[in-house]
Write an enzyme that holds these catalytic residues in place. Structure first.
Site, PDB file in Angstrom:
ATOM      1  N   SER A   1      15.115  53.588  29.538  1.00 27.86           N
ATOM      2  CA  SER A   1      14.588  52.364  30.147  1.00 27.86           C
ATOM      3  C   SER A   1      14.114  51.404  29.063  1.00 27.86           C
ATOM      4  O   SER A   1      13.594  50.331  29.370  1.00 27.86           O
ATOM      5  CB  SER A   1      13.427  52.713  31.089  1.00 27.86           C
ATOM      6  OG  SER A   1      12.432  53.383  30.355  1.00 27.86           O
TER       7      SER A   1
ATOM      8  N   LYS B   1      15.143  50.546  22.123  1.00 27.08           N
ATOM      9  CA  LYS B   1      15.834  51.741  21.635  1.00 27.08           C
ATOM     10  C   LYS B   1      17.350  51.530  21.653  1.00 27.08           C
ATOM     11  O   LYS B   1      18.058  51.956  20.749  1.00 27.08           O
ATOM     12  CB  LYS B   1      15.482  52.962  22.503  1.00 27.08           C
ATOM     13  CG  LYS B   1      14.074  53.500  22.318  1.00 27.08           C
ATOM     14  CD  LYS B   1      13.912  54.793  23.113  1.00 27.08           C
ATOM     15  CE  LYS B   1      12.553  55.432  22.981  1.00 27.08           C
ATOM     16  NZ  LYS B   1      12.447  56.715  23.685  1.00 27.08           N
TER      17      LYS B   1
ATOM     18  N   GLU C   1       9.524  62.319  33.061  1.00 30.45           N
ATOM     19  CA  GLU C   1       9.705  63.364  32.041  1.00 30.45           C
ATOM     20  C   GLU C   1       8.874  64.597  32.361  1.00 30.45           C
ATOM     21  O   GLU C   1       7.800  64.474  32.949  1.00 30.45           O
ATOM     22  CB  GLU C   1       9.195  62.849  30.683  1.00 30.45           C
ATOM     23  CG  GLU C   1      10.086  61.866  30.029  1.00 30.45           C
ATOM     24  CD  GLU C   1       9.473  61.341  28.723  1.00 30.45           C
ATOM     25  OE1 GLU C   1       8.365  61.773  28.344  1.00 30.45           O
ATOM     26  OE2 GLU C   1      10.127  60.502  28.101  1.00 30.45           O
TER      27      GLU C   1
ATOM     28  N   ASP D   1      13.965  61.116  22.959  1.00 31.15           N
ATOM     29  CA  ASP D   1      12.532  61.143  23.185  1.00 31.15           C
ATOM     30  C   ASP D   1      11.842  61.076  21.832  1.00 31.15           C
ATOM     31  O   ASP D   1      12.294  61.700  20.864  1.00 31.15           O
ATOM     32  CB  ASP D   1      12.113  62.402  23.955  1.00 31.15           C
ATOM     33  CG  ASP D   1      10.775  62.180  24.647  1.00 31.15           C
ATOM     34  OD1 ASP D   1      10.693  61.275  25.505  1.00 31.15           O
ATOM     35  OD2 ASP D   1       9.806  62.880  24.310  1.00 31.15           O
TER      36      ASP D   1
ATOM     37  N   ASP E   1       4.867  50.120  16.198  1.00 35.17           N
ATOM     38  CA  ASP E   1       5.407  49.506  14.975  1.00 35.17           C
ATOM     39  C   ASP E   1       4.384  48.678  14.191  1.00 35.17           C
ATOM     40  O   ASP E   1       4.394  48.717  12.956  1.00 35.17           O
ATOM     41  CB  ASP E   1       6.640  48.647  15.298  1.00 35.17           C
ATOM     42  CG  ASP E   1       7.881  49.503  15.535  1.00 35.17           C
ATOM     43  OD1 ASP E   1       7.879  50.680  15.126  1.00 35.17           O
ATOM     44  OD2 ASP E   1       8.847  48.996  16.126  1.00 35.17           O
TER      45      ASP E   1
ATOM     46  N   LYS F   1      12.679  49.179   8.886  1.00 38.14           N
ATOM     47  CA  LYS F   1      12.613  50.157   9.987  1.00 38.14           C
ATOM     48  C   LYS F   1      14.010  50.664  10.329  1.00 38.14           C
ATOM     49  O   LYS F   1      14.225  51.865  10.509  1.00 38.14           O
ATOM     50  CB  LYS F   1      11.974  49.530  11.236  1.00 38.14           C
ATOM     51  CG  LYS F   1      11.922  50.543  12.376  1.00 38.14           C
ATOM     52  CD  LYS F   1      11.388  50.025  13.673  1.00 38.14           C
ATOM     53  CE  LYS F   1      11.327  51.184  14.673  1.00 38.14           C
ATOM     54  NZ  LYS F   1      10.977  50.786  16.019  1.00 38.14           N
TER      55      LYS F   1
END
Ligand code: IMP
Length: 183
Positions: free
Chosen positions: A8, A12, A36, A65, A143, A162
């Site tokens: 979702s 990512k 989860e 994950d 972050d 990153k």
């Protein structure tokens, strides 16, 4: 080749697409919300989630994950990172670390891939430390407070960095190798 990424989290997907493009792999987003399981193991959570994702799409699919593990908090928030960020925010996490001399932390990611018959897992770790205050506006989640080992900027201040060092990038690289070797 094209692979489905069930998540979702659009951030990512973007990171995965950028990491896998040079390997000749196109990432396609499968919007996937899933309750989860609770576990201290990213791998257990990812393996269970990918079974649910596969049931939904019936095609080869991967999930990921991840979490932030802070040394002086005995690994908290770890697999509860999304929950802790929602409850405490970055400021709450920083408050927990007030006056703690040890600010070491690591991000971990685990990809689980269902190829239609079996599930394989791929891990990535990025060591670093927690900044004194949030800095930068790129990326997502933790972050702005994560400084990778050997650098002074946070991930949110240097997204290019990153994308070369992150736990997610490392797990994606391992994942991509499994296609090259044909395993
Ligand atoms: P997940 O969606 O269950 O994997 O939750 C992972 C949580 O960990 C996210 O919601 C973020 O709060 C945090 N997290 C994971 N990866 C990163 C990252 O690359 N940067 C910042 N925070 C991250």
């Amino acid at each position: 080749m094209e692979i489905l990424f069930a998540t979702s989290n659009k951030n990512k997907v973007q990171e995965a697409a950028e990491a896998l493009k040079p390997k000749g792999i196109t990432v396609k987003h499968l919007l996937f919300g899933h309750n989860e399981i609770r576990s201290d193991s990213l791998e257990d959570i990812a393996r269970e989630a990918v079974q649910a994702a596969y049931k939904k799409c019936k095609k080869p699919v991967f999930v990921e994950d991840s979490g932030l593990f802070i040394g002086s908090l005995n690994g908290f928030p770890g697999t509860y990172s999304a929950w802790a960020l929602g409850k405490l925010g970055l400021s709450g996490i920083l408050r927990l670390l007030q006056d703690m001399p040890d600010r070491s932390a690591r991000f971990e990611a685990c990809i689980a891939y269902h190829d239609g018959s079996k599930v394989s897992a791929f891990e990535g770790v990025c060591k670093g430390s927690i900044a004194i205050e949030p800095r930068g506006s790129s990326g997502f989640g933790y972050d702005p407070i994560f400084v990778p080992e050997g650098y002074s900027q946070t991930f949110a201040e240097n997204i290019t960095l990153k994308n070369k060092l992150s736990h997610r990038y490392i797990s994606l690289l391992e994942f991509s190798k499994s296609f090259v070797s044909g395993s």
